[in-house]
Motif scaffolding. Structure first.
Motif, PDB file in Angstrom:
ATOM      1  N   TRP A  35     -65.997 -38.531-100.413  1.00 17.90           N
ATOM      2  CA  TRP A  35     -66.930 -38.804-101.508  1.00 17.90           C
ATOM      3  C   TRP A  35     -67.673 -40.087-101.206  1.00 17.90           C
ATOM      4  O   TRP A  35     -67.058 -41.092-100.819  1.00 17.90           O
ATOM      5  N   TYR A  36     -68.967 -40.041-101.383  1.00 18.94           N
ATOM      6  CA  TYR A  36     -69.833 -41.202-101.295  1.00 18.94           C
ATOM      7  C   TYR A  36     -70.490 -41.391-102.655  1.00 18.94           C
ATOM      8  O   TYR A  36     -70.517 -40.490-103.478  1.00 18.94           O
ATOM      9  N   ARG A  37     -71.052 -42.577-102.850  1.00 23.70           N
ATOM     10  CA  ARG A  37     -71.831 -42.802-104.064  1.00 23.70           C
ATOM     11  C   ARG A  37     -73.009 -43.712-103.767  1.00 23.70           C
ATOM     12  O   ARG A  37     -72.969 -44.507-102.827  1.00 23.70           O
ATOM     13  N   GLN A  38     -74.044 -43.567-104.576  1.00 23.57           N
ATOM     14  CA  GLN A  38     -75.230 -44.393-104.446  1.00 23.57           C
ATOM     15  C   GLN A  38     -75.593 -44.958-105.809  1.00 23.57           C
ATOM     16  O   GLN A  38     -76.167 -44.247-106.652  1.00 23.57           O
ATOM     17  N   PRO A  39     -75.242 -46.235-106.048  1.00 27.18           N
ATOM     18  CA  PRO A  39     -75.605 -46.860-107.323  1.00 27.18           C
ATOM     19  C   PRO A  39     -77.115 -47.048-107.400  1.00 27.18           C
ATOM     20  O   PRO A  39     -77.799 -47.063-106.363  1.00 27.18           O
ATOM     21  N   PRO A  40     -77.657 -47.235-108.589  1.00 24.58           N
ATOM     22  CA  PRO A  40     -79.104 -47.420-108.736  1.00 24.58           C
ATOM     23  C   PRO A  40     -79.600 -48.598-107.902  1.00 24.58           C
ATOM     24  O   PRO A  40     -79.056 -49.703-107.996  1.00 24.58           O
ATOM     25  N   GLY A  41     -80.599 -48.360-107.076  1.00 23.62           N
ATOM     26  CA  GLY A  41     -81.204 -49.424-106.292  1.00 23.62           C
ATOM     27  C   GLY A  41     -80.386 -49.908-105.109  1.00 23.62           C
ATOM     28  O   GLY A  41     -80.734 -50.918-104.488  1.00 23.62           O
ATOM     29  N   ARG A  44     -76.204 -45.883-100.128  1.00 27.76           N
ATOM     30  CA  ARG A  44     -75.056 -45.001-100.287  1.00 27.76           C
ATOM     31  C   ARG A  44     -73.835 -45.635 -99.626  1.00 27.76           C
ATOM     32  O   ARG A  44     -73.929 -46.187 -98.526  1.00 27.76           O
ATOM     33  N   GLU A  45     -72.674 -45.526-100.280  1.00 28.61           N
ATOM     34  CA  GLU A  45     -71.453 -46.128 -99.759  1.00 28.61           C
ATOM     35  C   GLU A  45     -70.299 -45.137 -99.827  1.00 28.61           C
ATOM     36  O   GLU A  45     -70.255 -44.264-100.694  1.00 28.61           O
ATOM     37  N   LEU A  46     -69.363 -45.310 -98.895  1.00 24.61           N
ATOM     38  CA  LEU A  46     -68.178 -44.463 -98.869  1.00 24.61           C
ATOM     39  C   LEU A  46     -67.236 -44.877 -99.997  1.00 24.61           C
ATOM     40  O   LEU A  46     -66.939 -46.063-100.162  1.00 24.61           O
ATOM     41  N   VAL A  47     -66.738 -43.895-100.733  1.00 27.46           N
ATOM     42  CA  VAL A  47     -65.786 -44.150-101.814  1.00 27.46           C
ATOM     43  C   VAL A  47     -64.371 -43.815-101.360  1.00 27.46           C
ATOM     44  O   VAL A  47     -63.451 -44.615-101.504  1.00 27.46           O
ATOM     45  N   ALA A  48     -64.196 -42.602-100.817  1.00 24.66           N
ATOM     46  CA  ALA A  48     -62.856 -42.152-100.418  1.00 24.66           C
ATOM     47  C   ALA A  48     -62.993 -41.033 -99.408  1.00 24.66           C
ATOM     48  O   ALA A  48     -63.970 -40.282 -99.433  1.00 24.66           O
ATOM     49  N   LEU A  80     -62.031 -35.778-106.687  1.00 26.32           N
ATOM     50  CA  LEU A  80     -61.985 -37.227-106.844  1.00 26.32           C
ATOM     51  C   LEU A  80     -61.616 -37.495-108.291  1.00 26.32           C
ATOM     52  O   LEU A  80     -62.431 -37.290-109.187  1.00 26.32           O
ATOM     53  N   GLN A  81     -60.373 -37.919-108.498  1.00 22.78           N
ATOM     54  CA  GLN A  81     -59.922 -38.309-109.830  1.00 22.78           C
ATOM     55  C   GLN A  81     -60.270 -39.773-110.023  1.00 22.78           C
ATOM     56  O   GLN A  81     -59.829 -40.625-109.244  1.00 22.78           O
TER      57      GLN A  81
END
Length: 124
Positions: A35-41, A44-48, A80-81
C-alpha cells in the motif's frame, strides 16, 4: 492484470478503516503486495508491504497502528487495517503488486501494477 481497491472513506481521528485490494493476476505470480499513499500536495510514499513469504514492513509513521495482511484463502486479496487514524493519514491510498512470470524459454519478466486510488479522509 488488474488491481481493485476498496474501503476508503471519511472518519474521525481515532477511528479505524480497512482497505482491501484484489489482484486479478492472470498468469503472473506475486513477489510482494503493498500500500502506498499520496497526501494532498505531497509525493506518493510507501505505507506497508507484505512479501510472498509473509514478511511485512511499515513506514515509521504507521508502525503500531496499521497492519498489512493477506487473505489466507485467497492469496490474491490483501488488506490494510488502519487503527487510531490521524488527520495526517489523510491521503489517496493505492494498492500495488509486484508480479512476475517466466516465459517458455525460462526468461523472467517482472513488473509493478497499480490499482486506482481510494480516498481516506480523517477529520480532527
Amino acid at each position: 492484470v488488474q488491481l481493485q481497491a476498496s474501503g476508503g472513506g471519511l472518519v474521525q481521528a481515532g477511528e479505524s478503516l480497512r482497505l482491501s485490494c484484489t489482484v486479478f493476476r492472470d498468469i503472473f505470480s506475486i513477489n510482494a503486495m503493498a500500500w502506498y499513499r499520496q497526501p494532498p500536495g505531497k509525493v506518493r510514499e510507501l505505507v506497508a508491504v507484505i512479501s510472498s513469504s509473509g514478511t511485512t514492513n511499515y513506514a515509521d509513521s504507521v508502525k503500531g497502528r496499521f497492519t498489512i495482511s493477506r487473505d489466507n484463502a485467497k492469496d490474491t486479496t490483501f488488506y490494510l487495517q488502519m487503527n487510531s487514524l490521524k488527520p495526517e493519514d489523510t491521503a489517496v491510498y493505492y494498492c500495488n503488486a509486484d508480479l512476475y512470470r517466466y516465459d517458455d524459454r525460462g526468461s523472467y519478466y517482472g513488473n509493478d501494477y497499480w490499482g486506482e486510488g481510494t480516498q481516506v479522509t480523517v477529520s480532527s
